[in-house]
Design a protein around this motif. Sequence first.
Motif, short mmCIF file in Angstrom:
data_model
loop_
_atom_site.label_atom_id
_atom_site.label_comp_id
_atom_site.label_asym_id
_atom_site.label_seq_id
_atom_site.Cartn_x
_atom_site.Cartn_y
_atom_site.Cartn_z
N ILE A 54 0.84 -1.20 0.00
CA ILE A 54 0.00 0.00 0.00
C ILE A 54 0.87 1.25 0.00
CG2 ILE A 54 -1.69 1.27 1.35
CD1 ILE A 54 -3.08 -1.03 0.40
N SER A 64 0.82 4.00 -2.95
CA SER A 64 0.36 5.36 -2.68
C SER A 64 1.30 6.39 -3.27
CB SER A 64 0.21 5.58 -1.18
OG SER A 64 1.46 5.45 -0.56
N GLN A 65 2.52 5.96 -3.62
CA GLN A 65 3.45 6.91 -4.23
C GLN A 65 3.16 7.11 -5.71
OE1 GLN A 65 5.53 8.32 -2.13
NE2 GLN A 65 4.75 6.95 -0.56
N LEU A 66 2.40 6.19 -6.30
CA LEU A 66 2.19 6.23 -7.75
C LEU A 66 1.27 7.36 -8.20
CD1 LEU A 66 1.67 2.64 -9.15
CD2 LEU A 66 3.48 4.24 -9.67
N TYR A 67 -0.02 7.16 -7.96
CA TYR A 67 -0.97 8.22 -8.34
C TYR A 67 -1.98 8.40 -7.21
CZ TYR A 67 -0.41 4.92 -12.28
OH TYR A 67 0.03 3.97 -13.15
N PRO A 68 -2.71 9.50 -7.25
CA PRO A 68 -3.81 9.62 -6.28
C PRO A 68 -4.91 8.63 -6.62
CG PRO A 68 -3.74 11.53 -7.74
CD PRO A 68 -2.56 10.70 -8.06
N PHE A 69 -5.38 7.91 -5.63
CA PHE A 69 -6.47 6.98 -5.87
C PHE A 69 -7.17 6.71 -4.56
CE2 PHE A 69 -4.93 2.95 -4.11
CZ PHE A 69 -3.58 3.21 -3.96
#
Lengths: 259, 165
Positions: A202, A206-211
Amino acid sequence: MAAGRGEAAEACVGRVVLPGDVLLLPARPDEDGERLRLGAGAAPRGRLLCGPGLRRCVAGLLVTKCGLLRHRQAGGGGAAGGAYWVDSQQKRYVPVKGDHVIGIVTAKAGDVFKLDVGGSEQASLSYLAFEGATKRNRPNVQVGDLIYGQFLVANKDMEPEMVCIDSSGRSSGMGIIGQDGFLFKVSLGLIRKLLAPKCEIIQELSQLYPFELVLGMNGRIWVKAKTVQQTLIIVNILEACEYMTAEQRKQALAKLSGH
Amino acid sequence: MAGEVKTKLSKNLLRMKFMQRGLDSQTKKQLEEEEKKIISEEHWYLDLPDLKEKESFIIEERSFMPCEDLLYGRMSFKGFNPEIEKLMIQMNSRCKEEEIEVDDKMEADVSDEEMARRYETLVGTIGKKFLRKRDQRVLQDEDEDGNSNTRPSKKAKKKFLKPQD
């Protein structure tokens, strides 16, 4: 019963246990009669929590599921006396009281909604079990909606009942899950891994994109991101991460963030 | 007057349901036990001592939540859904702190001292509005006099003036 007399519970922690094994607990000095014996090392032990996969029996604890035996030390937390449980893997969910799950509305029967939670029976949800719902002010729930709620009643003798408010009457995040997004199913063990306090998967995601993410204890996950492509990427990672090692996962994420 | 003499209530009346609502659960239990113990001759009973339930130290739990300290299921990252992010902080801190209620004191716009000062003056001014006319006049006099209590507060009541012939 071919099983031996039983082993000490502490010795089996981290090992595979099979149904029928008896785990002996250390004898408690203050079992019959005398409770508080003041003196060295006499703090009355808190209650031992016997978690899923274990049952109480005459000698100690009886294992009912196969898996790894886990133990948590005493001190703080809900179980003041420590906890034992069996870490097993399964795909089929059995409703348990207090679990937060994602349900799909299948029918509206008068004042009650029927939800599919992946168990053997459909759960029922009353229309008054939403925050701020009254007889005049009904929640806007349609067939096919996703609902995040918790079980109020869940045992083998009765139909499971769900509610979308907590004991103080507030919704605290439960209720109808919004529009769009993607719902998919994973095994129950992965959900627990993802919900563990410091989950690397997780944190890396969470570093990838806002989701936005909703995890139901019944194995269902709902994901929503800004674009369809991002949503699908997250879905694929979550589905695959159960069988990937940490390095493989990091490589996959590095490729994605490189794009 | 009514409170001085306590009418004695009969036992049957006290045993009725509506009289027992005010009692706390312990006294209720005691009363129930006493009732059960009143055994009439027609009832048969076993003459055995009461067995106390063995207090077990093992609690059975079928859920994983207390064992593994799982987090809250709804999550949002990088500000996608701000309400959920607020909720995450709230729910997860609640778990960690074992439900110790954190008194979130809302930041007061007005300090306590200022509030006390305002309140002192406020109560007086608003209170005057609701006084009856007579009391208002009395108040007026008090204000005019200042702190002098020697002078009788009552103004000479206006008497009926007889018309002079």
